[in-house]
Design a protein around this motif. Sequence first.
Motif, PDB file in Angstrom:
ATOM      1  N   ARG A 203      -0.601  12.068  -6.457  1.00 26.00           N
ATOM      2  CA  ARG A 203      -0.593  12.704  -5.140  1.00 26.00           C
ATOM      3  C   ARG A 203      -2.017  13.023  -4.699  1.00 26.00           C
ATOM      4  O   ARG A 203      -2.396  12.801  -3.545  1.00 26.00           O
ATOM      5  CB  ARG A 203       0.257  13.978  -5.164  1.00 26.00           C
ATOM      6  N   ARG A 204      -2.807  13.538  -5.616  1.00 24.18           N
ATOM      7  CA  ARG A 204      -4.183  13.894  -5.281  1.00 24.18           C
ATOM      8  C   ARG A 204      -5.042  12.652  -5.067  1.00 24.18           C
ATOM      9  O   ARG A 204      -5.930  12.631  -4.206  1.00 24.18           O
ATOM     10  CB  ARG A 204      -4.757  14.797  -6.373  1.00 24.18           C
ATOM     11  N   LEU A 205      -4.778  11.606  -5.842  1.00 27.45           N
ATOM     12  CA  LEU A 205      -5.485  10.343  -5.648  1.00 27.45           C
ATOM     13  C   LEU A 205      -5.182   9.775  -4.268  1.00 27.45           C
ATOM     14  O   LEU A 205      -6.100   9.340  -3.532  1.00 27.45           O
ATOM     15  CB  LEU A 205      -5.075   9.351  -6.735  1.00 27.45           C
ATOM     16  N   PHE A 209      -7.980   9.218  -1.036  1.00 25.73           N
ATOM     17  CA  PHE A 209      -8.433   7.901  -0.592  1.00 25.73           C
ATOM     18  C   PHE A 209      -7.520   7.248   0.446  1.00 25.73           C
ATOM     19  O   PHE A 209      -7.703   6.074   0.787  1.00 25.73           O
ATOM     20  CB  PHE A 209      -8.581   6.972  -1.799  1.00 25.73           C
ATOM     21  N   GLY A 210      -6.552   7.998   0.965  1.00 25.25           N
ATOM     22  CA  GLY A 210      -5.713   7.457   2.025  1.00 25.25           C
ATOM     23  C   GLY A 210      -4.723   6.409   1.564  1.00 25.25           C
ATOM     24  O   GLY A 210      -4.325   5.533   2.336  1.00 25.25           O
ATOM     25  N   VAL A 211      -4.303   6.499   0.298  1.00 27.10           N
ATOM     26  CA  VAL A 211      -3.297   5.587  -0.243  1.00 27.10           C
ATOM     27  C   VAL A 211      -1.934   6.267  -0.192  1.00 27.10           C
ATOM     28  O   VAL A 211      -1.796   7.421  -0.615  1.00 27.10           O
ATOM     29  CB  VAL A 211      -3.627   5.187  -1.693  1.00 27.10           C
ATOM     30  N   THR A 212      -0.942   5.579   0.341  1.00 25.93           N
ATOM     31  CA  THR A 212       0.411   6.131   0.382  1.00 25.93           C
ATOM     32  C   THR A 212       1.087   5.918  -0.974  1.00 25.93           C
ATOM     33  O   THR A 212       1.213   4.773  -1.429  1.00 25.93           O
ATOM     34  CB  THR A 212       1.247   5.460   1.477  1.00 25.93           C
ATOM     35  N   ILE A 213       1.485   6.996  -1.606  1.00 27.28           N
ATOM     36  CA  ILE A 213       2.184   6.904  -2.897  1.00 27.28           C
ATOM     37  C   ILE A 213       3.684   6.988  -2.615  1.00 27.28           C
ATOM     38  O   ILE A 213       4.212   8.044  -2.263  1.00 27.28           O
ATOM     39  CB  ILE A 213       1.750   8.030  -3.859  1.00 27.28           C
ATOM     40  N   ASP A 214       4.376   5.877  -2.763  1.00 32.02           N
ATOM     41  CA  ASP A 214       5.807   5.783  -2.488  1.00 32.02           C
ATOM     42  C   ASP A 214       6.569   5.897  -3.806  1.00 32.02           C
ATOM     43  O   ASP A 214       6.514   4.996  -4.639  1.00 32.02           O
ATOM     44  CB  ASP A 214       6.113   4.450  -1.804  1.00 32.02           C
ATOM     45  N   THR A 215       7.267   7.007  -3.990  1.00 29.66           N
ATOM     46  CA  THR A 215       8.010   7.236  -5.239  1.00 29.66           C
ATOM     47  C   THR A 215       9.506   6.994  -5.054  1.00 29.66           C
ATOM     48  O   THR A 215      10.302   7.369  -5.908  1.00 29.66           O
ATOM     49  CB  THR A 215       7.786   8.676  -5.737  1.00 29.66           C
ATOM     50  N   SER A 216       9.899   6.376  -3.948  1.00 27.27           N
ATOM     51  CA  SER A 216      11.315   6.200  -3.639  1.00 27.27           C
ATOM     52  C   SER A 216      11.975   5.189  -4.566  1.00 27.27           C
ATOM     53  O   SER A 216      11.310   4.350  -5.186  1.00 27.27           O
ATOM     54  CB  SER A 216      11.473   5.738  -2.186  1.00 27.27           C
TER      55      SER A 216
END
Length: 320
Positions: A203-205, A209-216
């Motif tokens: 989440r912090r990464l 850096f504007g990366v979407t972390i999709d955990t779906s």
Amino acid sequence: MELDLGAVRAFLAVVDDGHFTEAADRLGVSQQAVSKRIARLESDLDVALLTRSRTGAVPTEDGSAFLPHARALIGLADQATALLRARHRPLRIDVLARVAAPLDVVRAFYEAGGVDVDIVVSRGATPRHVALADGSVDVAFGRATGELPGIRRVPACLEPIPILVSRRHRLARRRSVPMAELAGVTAWMPGCGGESEWADYYRRLGAEFGVTIDTSGPVFGGEHVMDEIAASPELITFGTTRQFPAHPDVVQVAVTGPTPVYPWSLLWHEANRHPAIGPLVAHVQARYRPFDPRTQWLPDRALFSGSRRSGSRPAPPTGS
């Protein structure tokens, strides 16, 4: 006069169970052996400790007076035995996962010789401070944030994190990619939600850096993740080919400028006196390479900056 601990144990077993037969079953001996042990103890003390009847056995007045001292005596004997056994059993080490850098650290320590180890792979099922405090494990690796009562720690290693992409992805032919170039990209990481230490890290990464972390999506395993990454010309995931099953249509690409690194710490409870903890801590400190803010990124900098021993307390003694 020297008391026979076996006889004292027999006395306690009869008091607790109320019958010679049940006490014999508990101790794994015959009823006759229990009777002989208690008779010898009564002879040594020159008092009757038990009143016997058809319904069982109960302590006499002298037996009741002796009872708390007998429990204390056996308790001390058991503690001493447990302490010595603990000193000679393998060092229990929680590496969190078998596909992460701590396993390499432990393997090098083991191959250096002299210490038996027992590898535990908890995957975070039990909070490390709980497992360390109750002795389920002696030491543990993980991303340590905040202060935990009684827990000591040293920085162990910084594991570089690349990306995995489909061979059809625009980055597939690159040997490396600057972190800034991943802005706006979606990293699909099912199962990386919730409050785990790695979920917080990503989440912090992503926010940095504007990366979407999709955990779906449900977690069907590494093969499913690789199949989905291979089929998409746009998705990426953070991880290494070591962590996932091999897939002919998925390639690994290094991330640079800066390289995200996962901060692994070695943790142990200050009350644990296993003699191998000190050598392991020394081994970890000797191998550790400090965080380089010019080329690496991590959210937890205080413990990992500076010299190899930065943020650490002295290694525990190797004795009792």
